[in-house]
Design a protein around this motif. Structure first.
Motif, PDB file in Angstrom:
ATOM      1  N   ASN A 208     -10.706   7.901  11.400  1.00 34.73           N
ATOM      2  CA  ASN A 208      -9.868   8.512  10.372  1.00 34.73           C
ATOM      3  C   ASN A 208     -10.201   9.992  10.190  1.00 34.73           C
ATOM      4  O   ASN A 208      -9.304  10.848  10.149  1.00 34.73           O
ATOM      5  N   GLU A 209     -11.496  10.316  10.111  1.00 35.99           N
ATOM      6  CA  GLU A 209     -11.901  11.707   9.919  1.00 35.99           C
ATOM      7  C   GLU A 209     -11.468  12.584  11.097  1.00 35.99           C
ATOM      8  O   GLU A 209     -11.000  13.711  10.916  1.00 35.99           O
ATOM      9  N   ALA A 210     -11.622  12.062  12.303  1.00 33.06           N
ATOM     10  CA  ALA A 210     -11.255  12.834  13.490  1.00 33.06           C
ATOM     11  C   ALA A 210      -9.740  13.036  13.580  1.00 33.06           C
ATOM     12  O   ALA A 210      -9.267  14.102  13.987  1.00 33.06           O
ATOM     13  N   MET A 211      -8.964  12.023  13.192  1.00 31.99           N
ATOM     14  CA  MET A 211      -7.513  12.144  13.234  1.00 31.99           C
ATOM     15  C   MET A 211      -7.014  13.174  12.227  1.00 31.99           C
ATOM     16  O   MET A 211      -6.051  13.901  12.500  1.00 31.99           O
ATOM     17  N   VAL A 212      -7.644  13.243  11.071  1.00 33.63           N
ATOM     18  CA  VAL A 212      -7.289  14.267  10.084  1.00 33.63           C
ATOM     19  C   VAL A 212      -7.450  15.650  10.693  1.00 33.63           C
ATOM     20  O   VAL A 212      -6.553  16.505  10.621  1.00 33.63           O
ATOM     21  N   ASP A 213      -8.596  15.878  11.323  1.00 35.86           N
ATOM     22  CA  ASP A 213      -8.880  17.180  11.920  1.00 35.86           C
ATOM     23  C   ASP A 213      -7.909  17.490  13.058  1.00 35.86           C
ATOM     24  O   ASP A 213      -7.378  18.606  13.158  1.00 35.86           O
ATOM     25  N   GLU A 214      -7.649  16.496  13.899  1.00 39.76           N
ATOM     26  CA  GLU A 214      -6.778  16.720  15.045  1.00 39.76           C
ATOM     27  C   GLU A 214      -5.351  17.041  14.616  1.00 39.76           C
ATOM     28  O   GLU A 214      -4.711  17.959  15.174  1.00 39.76           O
ATOM     29  N   CYS A 215      -4.839  16.311  13.643  1.00 35.67           N
ATOM     30  CA  CYS A 215      -3.469  16.561  13.183  1.00 35.67           C
ATOM     31  C   CYS A 215      -3.343  17.917  12.498  1.00 35.67           C
ATOM     32  O   CYS A 215      -2.361  18.642  12.704  1.00 35.67           O
ATOM     33  N   GLN A 216      -4.320  18.278  11.694  1.00 33.48           N
ATOM     34  CA  GLN A 216      -4.271  19.569  11.025  1.00 33.48           C
ATOM     35  C   GLN A 216      -4.347  20.713  12.029  1.00 33.48           C
ATOM     36  O   GLN A 216      -3.613  21.707  11.918  1.00 33.48           O
ATOM     37  N   GLU A 217      -5.234  20.588  13.006  1.00 31.49           N
ATOM     38  CA  GLU A 217      -5.393  21.647  13.997  1.00 31.49           C
ATOM     39  C   GLU A 217      -4.158  21.801  14.888  1.00 31.49           C
ATOM     40  O   GLU A 217      -3.903  22.880  15.423  1.00 31.49           O
ATOM     41  N   ASN A 218      -3.368  20.725  15.019  1.00 28.12           N
ATOM     42  CA  ASN A 218      -2.187  20.764  15.871  1.00 28.12           C
ATOM     43  C   ASN A 218      -0.891  20.954  15.083  1.00 28.12           C
ATOM     44  O   ASN A 218       0.211  20.767  15.629  1.00 28.12           O
ATOM     45  N   GLY A 219      -1.029  21.331  13.814  1.00 28.41           N
ATOM     46  CA  GLY A 219       0.149  21.696  13.024  1.00 28.41           C
ATOM     47  C   GLY A 219       0.865  20.558  12.331  1.00 28.41           C
ATOM     48  O   GLY A 219       1.979  20.745  11.834  1.00 28.41           O
ATOM     49  N   PHE A 220       0.251  19.368  12.264  1.00 25.38           N
ATOM     50  CA  PHE A 220       0.881  18.227  11.597  1.00 25.38           C
ATOM     51  C   PHE A 220       0.218  17.971  10.238  1.00 25.38           C
ATOM     52  O   PHE A 220      -0.278  16.877   9.961  1.00 25.38           O
ATOM     53  N   LYS A 221       0.233  18.991   9.397  1.00 16.72           N
ATOM     54  CA  LYS A 221      -0.465  18.897   8.114  1.00 16.72           C
ATOM     55  C   LYS A 221       0.242  17.983   7.123  1.00 16.72           C
ATOM     56  O   LYS A 221      -0.352  17.580   6.119  1.00 16.72           O
TER      57      LYS A 221
END
Length: 309
Positions: A208-221
């Protein structure tokens, strides 16, 4: 001389960046205190399509019923076809919202992809995904065999990957969505007789923590993630709970657990324990000496006794 000026500019830029970071950190702390007193308003989920795994009983069933009460379309998924149909019939009999039943072995990527195709064509794009299905064998590590441990990780961990692989692209296309991951207090603290289970729930927490970071970094905030850490829930999985102070930390009901999960989703919480006070207590004890934390856990006496499957 030019090099010195460039170095000075770099230093000044770094100092400004550090100052901004300090100011933002102070703001976030003030905001956190404010939101503890005055929680974020709950968003509407009337137009959402909510897919929940493990809806045949327990937390999953309670979630399906309560999401339907809020006028969301509910997609009920369980490997037990009969109990899942009963959940859907109950929703459709007393709720204005529409519920749909699908049988699926969520531990199989092939089965989950077939589910995704059916749901897409028959219901629509899932906007809230609740990964709830799980199993919890309770016995010492040496009493587990390879098949049991692999099955536990297939359902408790790998199913999360298969569901994300299938349903997250639809959310990305819409540029909105919410993924809810059911971890456990056993995903925060280790407990005897639950070694593989704890490992699986720690994995869900990290995912869950990693998916939050990945989505935010790729513009899916606008795709939100919420990780839930329930205490012992009276669903039948926890057959022999050990609770030294039951009046202080009683077994929680599936219905009250579902209510808190939905509230956390509607407020876009990143994570929460059930009851919510346990997260704060854990965070405090992560800052003290390890021996002190172990003594406190032993004093509270929480855990489960081993039992046969």
């Amino acid at each position: 001389m030019a090099d010195q000026m460039d170095n000075l500019k770099d230093i000044m830029a770094l100092l400004v960046e550090i100052l901004v970071l300090i100011i933002k950190s102070f703001f976030y702390m003030v905001e956190s205190v404010y939101r503890r007193i005055n929680p974020q308003p709950e968003k509407s989920i009337t137009d959402d399509i909510v897919l929940i795994t493990g809806t045949g009983h327990g937390i999953g069933k309670a979630l399906a019923l309560q999401f339907a009460e809020l006028s969301a379309k509910v997609v009920c998924v369980d490997i037990n076809e009969q109990s899942n149909l009963e959940t859907v019939k109950e929703i459709n009999a007393k709720s204005k919202a529409k519920a749909y039943a699908y049988r699926c072995d969520v531990s199989s990527l092939e089965n989950v992809r077939e589910l995704g195709d059916k749901v897409k064509s028959e219901v629509g794009t899932v906007t809230i995904l609740v990964n709830n299905a799980g199993i919890m064998p309770c016995k010492p590590l040496e009493a587990h065999n390879e098949a049991t441990i692999r099955k536990l990780f297939d359902i408790n961990v790998f199913a999360h990957f298969w569901m994300l692989d299938t349903f997250l692209p639809g959310m990305k296309a819409l540029k909105k969505g919410h993924v809810v991951s059911l971890s456990s207090m056993a995903g925060i603290i280790g407990l005897q007789n639950l070694v593989p289970y704890c490992a699986s729930k720690f994995a869900v927490r990290g995912l869950n923590e990693a998916m939050v970071d990945e989505c935010q970094e790729n513009g899916f905030k606008d795709i939100k993630f919420t990780c839930i850490y329930p205490y012992m829930v009276d669903t039948g999985l926890c057959q022999k709970p050990k609770i030294r102070f039951p009046s202080l930390l009683p077994l929680v009901t599936p219905e009250s657990t579902a209510k808190e999960i939905i509230s956390a989703v509607r407020r876009d919480y990143l994570e929460t324990t059930i009851p919510s006070s346990l997260l704060l207590i854990n965070n405090i004890f992560r800052c003290v000496p390890v021996k002190m934390a172990f003594d406190f856990k032993e004093f509270m006496g929480g855990g489960v006794d081993a039992h046969e499957d």
